[in-house]
Design a protein around this motif. Structure first.
Motif, PDB file in Angstrom:
ATOM      1  N   SER A 177       0.807  -1.228   0.000  1.00 53.55           N
ATOM      2  CA  SER A 177       0.000   0.000   0.000  1.00 53.55           C
ATOM      3  C   SER A 177       0.836   1.273   0.000  1.00 53.55           C
ATOM      4  O   SER A 177       0.336   2.339  -0.324  1.00 53.55           O
ATOM      5  CB  SER A 177      -0.935   0.005   1.214  1.00 53.55           C
ATOM      6  N   ALA A 178       2.105   1.198   0.366  1.00 53.07           N
ATOM      7  CA  ALA A 178       2.935   2.410   0.456  1.00 53.07           C
ATOM      8  C   ALA A 178       3.941   2.517  -0.687  1.00 53.07           C
ATOM      9  O   ALA A 178       4.933   3.224  -0.570  1.00 53.07           O
ATOM     10  CB  ALA A 178       3.666   2.429   1.787  1.00 53.07           C
ATOM     11  N   THR A 179       3.676   1.859  -1.803  1.00 52.76           N
ATOM     12  CA  THR A 179       4.679   1.802  -2.875  1.00 52.76           C
ATOM     13  C   THR A 179       4.368   2.673  -4.080  1.00 52.76           C
ATOM     14  O   THR A 179       5.227   2.878  -4.933  1.00 52.76           O
ATOM     15  CB  THR A 179       4.838   0.358  -3.375  1.00 52.76           C
ATOM     16  N   VAL A 213       4.986   5.647  -9.251  1.00 48.50           N
ATOM     17  CA  VAL A 213       4.832   4.256  -9.653  1.00 48.50           C
ATOM     18  C   VAL A 213       5.828   3.390  -8.894  1.00 48.50           C
ATOM     19  O   VAL A 213       6.645   3.888  -8.107  1.00 48.50           O
ATOM     20  CB  VAL A 213       5.007   4.084 -11.179  1.00 48.50           C
ATOM     21  N   PHE A 214       5.771   2.103  -9.162  1.00 44.68           N
ATOM     22  CA  PHE A 214       6.498   1.080  -8.415  1.00 44.68           C
ATOM     23  C   PHE A 214       7.231   0.208  -9.432  1.00 44.68           C
ATOM     24  O   PHE A 214       6.670  -0.104 -10.487  1.00 44.68           O
ATOM     25  CB  PHE A 214       5.466   0.274  -7.628  1.00 44.68           C
ATOM     26  N   GLY A 215       8.505  -0.166  -9.164  1.00 42.31           N
ATOM     27  CA  GLY A 215       9.209  -0.962 -10.154  1.00 42.31           C
ATOM     28  C   GLY A 215      10.446  -1.647  -9.633  1.00 42.31           C
ATOM     29  O   GLY A 215      10.852  -1.483  -8.474  1.00 42.31           O
ATOM     30  N   LEU A 219      15.809  -1.977 -13.470  1.00 46.94           N
ATOM     31  CA  LEU A 219      15.049  -1.931 -14.716  1.00 46.94           C
ATOM     32  C   LEU A 219      14.223  -0.661 -14.840  1.00 46.94           C
ATOM     33  O   LEU A 219      14.033  -0.133 -15.936  1.00 46.94           O
ATOM     34  CB  LEU A 219      14.141  -3.160 -14.823  1.00 46.94           C
ATOM     35  N   ILE A 220      13.748  -0.153 -13.703  1.00 48.67           N
ATOM     36  CA  ILE A 220      12.920   1.049 -13.741  1.00 48.67           C
ATOM     37  C   ILE A 220      13.705   2.268 -14.216  1.00 48.67           C
ATOM     38  O   ILE A 220      13.118   3.280 -14.603  1.00 48.67           O
ATOM     39  CB  ILE A 220      12.276   1.305 -12.362  1.00 48.67           C
ATOM     40  N   ALA A 233      15.204  -4.849  -3.765  1.00 49.24           N
ATOM     41  CA  ALA A 233      15.276  -4.781  -5.228  1.00 49.24           C
ATOM     42  C   ALA A 233      14.160  -3.933  -5.812  1.00 49.24           C
ATOM     43  O   ALA A 233      13.941  -3.947  -7.021  1.00 49.24           O
ATOM     44  CB  ALA A 233      15.233  -6.188  -5.814  1.00 49.24           C
ATOM     45  N   ASP A 234      13.453  -3.178  -4.971  1.00 43.84           N
ATOM     46  CA  ASP A 234      12.320  -2.370  -5.417  1.00 43.84           C
ATOM     47  C   ASP A 234      12.644  -0.885  -5.385  1.00 43.84           C
ATOM     48  O   ASP A 234      13.374  -0.418  -4.512  1.00 43.84           O
ATOM     49  CB  ASP A 234      11.091  -2.609  -4.530  1.00 43.84           C
ATOM     50  N   ILE A 235      12.064  -0.164  -6.333  1.00 45.53           N
ATOM     51  CA  ILE A 235      12.032   1.294  -6.283  1.00 45.53           C
ATOM     52  C   ILE A 235      10.578   1.678  -6.042  1.00 45.53           C
ATOM     53  O   ILE A 235       9.701   1.401  -6.861  1.00 45.53           O
ATOM     54  CB  ILE A 235      12.545   1.936  -7.587  1.00 45.53           C
ATOM     55  N   GLU A 236      10.324   2.304  -4.891  1.00 44.90           N
ATOM     56  CA  GLU A 236       8.962   2.649  -4.506  1.00 44.90           C
ATOM     57  C   GLU A 236       8.719   4.142  -4.698  1.00 44.90           C
ATOM     58  O   GLU A 236       9.607   4.959  -4.536  1.00 44.90           O
ATOM     59  CB  GLU A 236       8.730   2.258  -3.051  1.00 44.90           C
TER      60      GLU A 236
END
Length: 548
Positions: A177-179, A213-215, A219-220, A233-236
């Motif tokens: 929910s916070a991404t 956005v979230f990715g 890659l993002i 490994a996430d960009i939030e």
């Protein structure tokens, strides 16, 4: 499109910076700003050979552009445009038959100077999406889609080419929910444009195109530079504006697939080919789709559940099975009907495989029909416990259907009632290869938590494919426990509300005959410690029915 605008903005900023520095230090020298030259564009039509000069009918073409002094490229396919930093991009043409398409390619050099060229390609397209799929995606023109954040496994990952939805990781309800993902909205417009709204909550009273956005990191980075610190490994909450691309449906290998142009994406940016396979598209519910895409590293398949119902909207379940084919209403007092039920007796091997403490009997004190319901009673018996387990093995076995049972559950610690099904070939195809569907399990040590679980190879015992829901009056009132079992999907429900969904496929053991089982265990690996004051407890079942 936003991504092109970002490129222009960055280019203008670069020119301004060059101008400013030049004014400060006239001794600085810079290379020439040269327009790209010698643009060459090579199209590769999928399936093209001497017998199929216009391709295999998929309409897919991969373009490779090269030029001297070029830093980036952009393609224009009529209304659809795609940025291609490397010069390579893939586009799917969907007009039926052989058609000639004009493609414009722009090569950009230092300072944003550009040179363009035009080519023509003759491409064959033979696939026409079914009308019901187009109607599902587009609706009346105002239909919007979102990630179904309230459902388990709405987002997850698994092996490339895997057929088990989110096999390796399943996001729980509202987990992300916070991404910056859940407020995104996706529109498949009838004119073939795809609109991604990156924040659906900030457009009142006027449209605001900003959002996040979230990715996947890194890659993002394909979307442009950013300052967000990776969370694993996430960009939030990556800042991104609303944008438009194009969409088209193809069916490579018979798999319906949504193809997005450019950097268009759904849910979580994973790079790759921006193709989303429709892994599940069933009649019910018509407002829900399961998508699968492979990331740009060819590392994982990423799974998404999208819905066109807004949060909080009614989501009444509609079964595809409505013909009652088998039932037991438990309306004749006495022992269970021997034409419908047989018994498991004794202690089983290692406590029925779970270190359970009870001995199963067929005694009336443990199992009886009275007052219009089946009563399975577990009793303390000296140093042990007795209970009962009945099954339809050899009497009624079936493949697919909707199974419903109405029951009130025991409350004492250590009780473990279950309503479930087992693959009928379990003797020659031992568990978990035979498959198991548990559509109701409850343990007295965790009151009012209802578990729905599937067991199969790779997902069994403590690593099974399951979920749970809370029913506040499970031990004081009767509730409906059911499972919808189809060739495409298995949904487990309480009182008509789905709380666990598993995608069925040929690779899973849920496409052959199963039989029904009703029982109450005591203790064991799941039932846990038994209340020292336990004397007896009863599972009451009002009916069980099978629809096909």
């Amino acid at each position: 499109m936003k991504k092109y605008n970002n490129f222009i903005n960055i280019s203008l900023l670069a020119l301004f910076t060059v101008f400013f520095i030049a004014c400060q230090d006239e001794d600085q020298t810079f290379g020439e700003i040269l327009a790209p030259t010698n643009i060459v564009v090579v199209p590769e039509i999928a399936g093209q050979d001497s017998a199929n000069p216009n391709g295999d009918g998929s309409g897919m073409v991969t373009f490779t552009a090269t030029a001297d002094n070029a830093l980036s490229y952009k393609y224009s396919f009529g209304a659809a445009q795609q940025n291609a930093p490397s010069g390579v991009t893939t586009f799917t043409f969907s007009d039926l038959g052989v058609n000639t398409y004009t493609v414009v390619v722009v090569a950009y050099g230092v300072g944003g100077v550009s040179t363009s060229t035009t080519i023509e390609v003759d491409v064959l397209a033979t696939y026409s999406p079914p009308a019901d799929l187009l109607a599902t995606l587009v609706g009346d023109g105002s239909k919007t889609w979102r990630i179904k954040s309230e459902q388990n496994a709405h987002f997850g990952l698994g092996p490339v080419g895997g057929t088990v939805q989110a096999e390796w990781y399943q996001a729980g309800p509202e987990e992300k929910s916070a991404t910056g993902m859940y407020d995104d909205r996706y529109i498949f417009n009838a004119d073939g444009t795809f609109t991604h709204i990156t924040n659906s909550t900030n457009d009142d009273p006027t449209v605001d195109v900003t959002g996040t956005v979230f990715g996947r990191d890194p890659l993002i980075n394909e979307l442009g530079p950013h300052n967000e610190t990776p969370n694993g490994a996430d960009i939030e909450n990556y800042p991104y504006q609303d944008y438009s691309e194009s969409w088209v449906i193809t069916a490579p290998g018979g798999i319906e697939t949504i193809n997005l142009t450019g950097l268009g994406f759904i849910g979580y940016y994973t790079g790759g080919n921006h193709k989303y396979e429709l892994f599940q598209r069933t009649e019910q519910p018509p407002n829900e789709l399961v998508l699968r895409t492979t990331d740009g590293n060819n590392e994982f398949d990423w799974w998404f559940i999208i819905t066109s119902e807004e949060e909080g909207a009614s989501n009444d379940f509609q079964s595809i099975y409505n013909n009652l084919v088998w039932q037991d209403e438990f309306d004749v007092n006495g022992a269970p009907d021997p034409e419908k039920w047989t018994y498991d007796l004794g202690t089983g091997d290692n406590g029925w495989g779970n270190q359970e403490l009870q001995t199963y009997t067929n005694n009336p004190e443990n199992i009886i029909i009275e007052d219009g319901m089946l009563k399975i009673t577990a009793k303390a018996n000296g140093s042990g416990y007795t209970s009962a387990r009945i099954k339809t093995e050899g009497l009624y076995e079936f493949t697919y259907g909707r199974i419903e049972a109405r029951a009130k559950l025991p409350a004492t610690a250590g009780t473990w009632p279950a309503m479930w099904m087992l693959g009928a070939d379990y003797i020659t195809n031992p568990w978990p290869a035979c498959g198991e569907i548990d559509y109701m399990e409850h343990v007295g040590n965790d009151l009012n938590t209802i578990h729905g679980t599937l067991h199969y190879p790779g997902m069994s015992a403590g690593n099974a494919d399951g979920n749970s829901t809370t029913v506040d009056t499970a031990t004081s009132e009767f509730h409906d426990y059911s499972v919808e079992w189809t060739p495409d999907v298995i949904k487990i429900l309480v009182d008509g509300e789905v709380y666990h969904t598993v995608i069925n496929s040929d690779s899973l053991p849920f496409n052959s005959n199963f039989f029904l089982i009703l029982n109450m265990a005591i203790g064991g690996t799941f039932g846990g410690d038994v209340d020292p004051a336990f004397t007896e407890e009863t599972l009451e079942i009002e009916y069980i029915r099978v629809y096909q």
